[in-house]
Design a protein around this motif. Sequence first.
Motif, PDB file in Angstrom:
ATOM      1  N   ALA A   1       0.847  -1.209   0.000  1.00 11.97           N
ATOM      2  CA  ALA A   1       0.000   0.000   0.000  1.00 11.97           C
ATOM      3  C   ALA A   1       0.875   1.250   0.000  1.00 11.97           C
ATOM      4  O   ALA A   1       0.549   2.257  -0.644  1.00 11.97           O
ATOM      5  N   MET A   2       1.996   1.181   0.702  1.00 10.40           N
ATOM      6  CA  MET A   2       2.925   2.324   0.695  1.00 10.40           C
ATOM      7  C   MET A   2       3.577   2.485  -0.678  1.00 10.40           C
ATOM      8  O   MET A   2       3.805   3.617  -1.130  1.00 10.40           O
ATOM      9  N   LEU A   3       3.855   1.385  -1.346  1.00 11.07           N
ATOM     10  CA  LEU A   3       4.404   1.477  -2.710  1.00 11.07           C
ATOM     11  C   LEU A   3       3.405   2.159  -3.647  1.00 11.07           C
ATOM     12  O   LEU A   3       3.772   3.012  -4.458  1.00 11.07           O
ATOM     13  N   LEU A   4       2.145   1.768  -3.524  1.00 12.20           N
ATOM     14  CA  LEU A   4       1.104   2.364  -4.374  1.00 12.20           C
ATOM     15  C   LEU A   4       0.982   3.862  -4.085  1.00 12.20           C
ATOM     16  O   LEU A   4       0.837   4.683  -4.998  1.00 12.20           O
ATOM     17  N   GLU A   5       1.066   4.212  -2.824  1.00 13.53           N
ATOM     18  CA  GLU A   5       1.010   5.618  -2.419  1.00 13.53           C
ATOM     19  C   GLU A   5       2.183   6.395  -3.030  1.00 13.53           C
ATOM     20  O   GLU A   5       2.008   7.475  -3.597  1.00 13.53           O
ATOM     21  N   LYS A   6       3.374   5.812  -2.918  1.00 10.55           N
ATOM     22  CA  LYS A   6       4.573   6.480  -3.455  1.00 10.55           C
ATOM     23  C   LYS A   6       4.511   6.573  -4.975  1.00 10.55           C
ATOM     24  O   LYS A   6       4.931   7.566  -5.559  1.00 10.55           O
ATOM     25  N   GLU A   7       4.009   5.514  -5.596  1.00  9.16           N
ATOM     26  CA  GLU A   7       3.907   5.526  -7.058  1.00  9.16           C
ATOM     27  C   GLU A   7       3.085   6.731  -7.522  1.00  9.16           C
ATOM     28  O   GLU A   7       3.391   7.347  -8.547  1.00  9.16           O
TER      29      GLU A   7
END
Lengths: 598, 598
Positions: free
Chosen positions: B370-376
Motif C-alpha cells: 500500500a505504501m508502494l502504491l502511495e509512493k507511485e
Amino acid sequence: MAVYTPPLRDMQFVMHEMLNVTADLQAMPVHADMDADTINAVLEEGGKFATDVLLPLNISGDTEGCQLDITTHAVTTPTGYKAAYKQYIEGGWAALACDPAFGGQGLPLVVNQCFYEMMNSANQAWTMYPGLTHGAYAALHTHGTPEQKATYLHKMTSGEWTGTMCLTEPHCGTDLGLMRTKAEPQADGTYRITGNKIFISAGEHDLADNIIHLVLARLPDAPPGIKGVSLFIVPKFLVNADGSLGERNGIYCGGLEHKMGIKSNATAQIVLDGAVGTMVGQPNKGMQGMFVMMNAARLGVGNQSLGLTEVAFQNALAYAKDRIQMRSLTGPKAKDKPADPILVHPDVRKMLLTAKAYAEGGRALLCFSAMLLEKEHNHPDEKVRKDSGELLALLTPICKAFLTDNGHISTNACMQVFGGHGFIKEWGMEQFVRDNRINMIYEGTNTIQSLDLLGRKVLGNNGATLKKFGKLVGALVAEEGVNEKMAEFITPIAMLGEQMTKFTTEIGFKGFQNPDEVGSAAVDYLRVAGHLVFGYFWARMAQVALRQIAAGNTDPFYVAKLQTARFYFAKLFPETATAMRTARAGSKVLMDTDAALA
Amino acid sequence: MAVYTPPLRDMQFVMHEMLNVTADLQAMPVHADMDADTINAVLEEGGKFATDVLLPLNISGDTEGCQLDITTHAVTTPTGYKAAYKQYIEGGWAALACDPAFGGQGLPLVVNQCFYEMMNSANQAWTMYPGLTHGAYAALHTHGTPEQKATYLHKMTSGEWTGTMCLTEPHCGTDLGLMRTKAEPQADGTYRITGNKIFISAGEHDLADNIIHLVLARLPDAPPGIKGVSLFIVPKFLVNADGSLGERNGIYCGGLEHKMGIKSNATAQIVLDGAVGTMVGQPNKGMQGMFVMMNAARLGVGNQSLGLTEVAFQNALAYAKDRIQMRSLTGPKAKDKPADPILVHPDVRKMLLTAKAYAEGGRALLCFSAMLLEKEHNHPDEKVRKDSGELLALLTPICKAFLTDNGHISTNACMQVFGGHGFIKEWGMEQFVRDNRINMIYEGTNTIQSLDLLGRKVLGNNGATLKKFGKLVGALVAEEGVNEKMAEFITPIAMLGEQMTKFTTEIGFKGFQNPDEVGSAAVDYLRVAGHLVFGYFWARMAQVALRQIAAGNTDPFYVAKLQTARFYFAKLFPETATAMRTARAGSKVLMDTDAALA
C-alpha cells in the motif's frame, strides 16, 4: 450435473493384473470358486447402479438436505433417496460381501471396496446410510452373542435395517474417556441407557424400517476413562421374539446439524431417554467392539475420498477438453477455433494429473488393504492371517489420512480447473470439495491418524511392522533393481525407504526423551509414509505396464499408466523433501510459543 | 458466532515500528501533516465498525443470501445489510482514502488497507459491495474525462453510489479477447451497449441509489482480440445534467449465481440491452483503464484472504484454549480438569501458528505494498515513483496468489482445530474456508498470477525488477549478517536469495527453448518467491523485536513475534525445498500425457 463413468478398466487392472486377487482368493476356502469374470460382472452392474440411480440425486440432495419434524422426531431424506434405497435393497447390493450364514452373498471384500468407491463417486452422502450399516454389521458379527446375531444380522444384511455408531458427545470427540452416557442394568438382563450423543451420521432417516444403534455408555460402577466404556445395541424399535418390530425405543433425534457438506446425510443429535439396550461383548470392554467398526470405517472414509477424487478428476478432464480459453504457450493448437482447449496449459494438466495419480494410487492401496482384511479373516494359514492383520493395522491410518488429504488437494485442484464456474453450485465441483472436507475430520481426525501411525503402529513395536512393509519394497527393488527401464520408479522408493529407516530411528530417539517430538513430527511423518506406500504401488503399476508394452500390447491404457507414474514421481512424491525437513525442525518451535498463543 | 478483536497492535507494529510509514508519508506533499496518532485513531474506530456492525451479519448473511425478483430485476440483500451500509456512509468510511477534490478524506492508502483487512475479517461478502466501488473509483479517477469525474466521483466517494467491473462473459473469463458485448456509437457521442456479462460481484443490490458499471465491450470496427476492447461507464440510472437520477438504463440483473461462499454478495448475470454508456479513455484501449481496477482488485483480494486468515486464527486459538480433550503427551497440564486444553498438543499449535505466521507476514507485505502504491502516485521524486510502481507490479501477483493460497491453508487448518465442530455452520469456521475459496479464483486465477509473475514481471525484463527486491534482501543481509542473534532469520533468506537467482536463470534458459517450461514452473515459482518475500518481512519483524528486547522492552508482544518468526522459518519456509524440486522436474511429465488425459 456432474458426469461419471465407473473406472472398471482400472479396477480390473489393479485387481487382476497387479494384485492377482483371484489366486489369493481361491486360496481361501470361502472364495475357492471365485473368478475374475464374476468380480467384473458384479462391478459392471454396481457401476450402473451408482451412475444411474445415485449420481442424479447428488446435487439435488445437497440442495434439499434432510428435514426433521421435531414433534415426531422423524427425519425425511431428500426426494428420491428412499426410492434409491429400495432399489439398493432389491438389487441385493446390501448383502454383497456379507456372511451367507445371515443371508449374505459372500463376495470378496475387494469387490465391496470397488462397489463403494463407485457409490462414493456418485453420492457420498447417500452412500453413508448403507455404509454405516456395514460397520455395525462387522462389530456385531465379531462380538455379538448368537442371539444378538440371530436377531439383527439378517435384516442388516438385507439392508432392511440400517446401523449407526454412537460415540461422540458434546464434550467428547477424540477423547472418549470423557463420556457421560449412562447404562443402568435391569433385572431382565437389559440396560436402560440415558445421555446425549452428537454427530451421529445416518442417525435418523426414512429409508429403513428400523435403525440399529451401537451405543457407547458407562455402567454405574465403571472405572473412569476409556476403560469404563461398554458397548450396547439400542434399536430404534425393539424387536419381538418372532423378529417383528415392537415398541418404539427411547432413542430420538433431537436435532440435525447444518453442515458444510454431506448435507443429505442426517447428522443427528441423538437423545437417549432410558432407552433399552443389550450389551455387546464384555462390560467396560466396549472399545473392542467399537474398534472393529472404527477400523472398517477408517478404510471406508479413505474410500469416500478416493471416490470424490475420481469423480472430480473425470469432470475436470471433460471440462478442460471442452473449454477454450487462451492459446498454448507454444503456439495455437486448435487453429480452427478462436482459442485452444485449456488442456493445452501445463498447470491445467498438473491439476488434472494430481487427481488422477492420487485416485489410481489410492485405488491400488485400498484394494490391497481389502485383500489384507480378507486374508486376516479368511486365510487358512495362521501366519498369513496374523501378518495380514498387522500390515493392515499399519496401513489403516494411511488409508484414512493420506487419502482424505489427497482428496482435499485433488478436489480443490479439479475445482480450480473450472475457474469461476468451479465456485458455482450447478457444476457440482464445489460440492466435491465440501463433501470431502469432513473426511479429514471424522473417524479420528487426520492428526489422530498420524499419532496412531507413528506412535502406536511404528514406534509402538520398534518399527517391526514398518519393516514388514519395507520388505515388500525391498523385494520389488531386488526384483527390478537391474532393469534400466524401471530405474526411474525404483530409485526414488529405494532411496526413500532408506531415508525412512533413519528418519524413524531419529524420531524414535528424540521421542524417547520428549514425547512432544512424536506429536510434532507425526503429521509430516504420515505424509512421507504415504508417499512410500504410493511410490511402491506406482512402481508396481509401472512394472505391469512396462511388461505389457514389452510384450507388444498396444492398449493405450498402459502408456497412460506409465505417463501418470512418471508425473507422480516427478511432481507429487517430492513432497517428502519438505515434510522430512519440517519434521526434523522438531517440537521446540511449536511448544515454546506461549507468548505467541497467549 | 465467531469472535474477532481488531489486530490494532500488530498493525501499529507493522506501520510504525517496521515500516515507519509516517516518515515516508510526510515526505509526500499530500500527507505532509500525517501522524501516527491520527492513523491509529482512525483504525481504532474502523475496527469498532467492523466488529460491531459487520461481524454480527456474517453468518446470517451467508444463510439468508440475496434474493432476485426476476420481474423487477431488483435484488434484496440479507437483513441488516442495508442498515450497515447506511452506517458505513454516515461514518464517512467510504471516503477514507479518496481524493479531497471529490469529497474524500485523503487519508493514506495504508490506512484503507488496514481498515479493509478488518472489514474482510468481519464479513468479506458485505465488504465486497464497497470494495468494488474503490476499483471503479480508481479507474475513473485515472482515466475519466473531467466531465465523467464531475458526474460520478463525488457520489462514489461518499458511497451513495457503488461501482462494479463487468468483464467476464459466459465463454470468456481469463481470455477477455473472446469478448462479444457490442457498443454502437450514437450521434450524441454516447454508445448503445448490448451483451451478456456473468460473475459480476455486487452487480445488483439495494444498498445504494445508483450503480456505476464499468463495462468492457467492442466497437463495431474493433480489431479482434484483446486489442479491440473498449471501456464504458454504464450507470444503472442515467444521471441528469444537474446530477439527479434520470431514466433507468438498459442494464439488468438476469440471474444470481448459487455459490460455494460469499453468498451474501450478489454475483449477478448482467444483461445489457442497448444500455447507454460513455467511453472511458481511448477506443480499443479499454484494458488500460481496466488494469488500474484489476491491479487494485488483486491487492484487495489478497487482503480478503488476510482478513479471513486473521479471524480464523483468532477463533481457533480461542477454541484451543477452551476445549479440553486428551492429556498432553508429556503428562497432564490442567490437573484440576478431566483433560487438558487442546492447545497443549503440538499439531494443534502447528495449525494455529501456520495461520498466525501467514496473517502477520501477509499484513507486513500488504502494508508495504500500500505504501508502494502511495509512493507511485504521490511521491515528489520521479525515480521513487517509478521504482515503487515497478516493485509493486512484481509484488502484486504475490499479494494475490500467495496470500489467497495461504488463506486456503490457514482457514482449513483453523477449521481442523475445531474437529467435527469446524464442519458445523454455527461455529463460522467452515464459512471462512468457503468464502476464501473464491479468492484463489477471481481477479485472475492463481495460475494466471503465477504466469504474470514469472513470465511478465520476472523473465519479461530479464529479472531486473526481481533484482530490485533482491537488493532489499541484500541490504538486510549486509546489515545483520554479523549479528549472531539474527543468523537464524538471515541465513535462510540469504541462501534462498542465491538459489532464486540460479533457479530463475535456469527456468529462463529452459523457457527460451520451450515456453511450456515457464508454464510448468510458474506455480511452484510463485510459492518460492512468496517465501522469499515473507522471509524478508519475517526477518525484518524479528529484527525490530530483537532490538526492542535488547533495549529492555518487556512487552510480551516482541517475544511472541520472535516465536512466530522461528516457527515460520522452521515449519513453513521449507516448502521451498519441494517447490524448487518439482519446478525443476520440468514440463515433459506434464505435456507428454496425451494418453493419460485422453
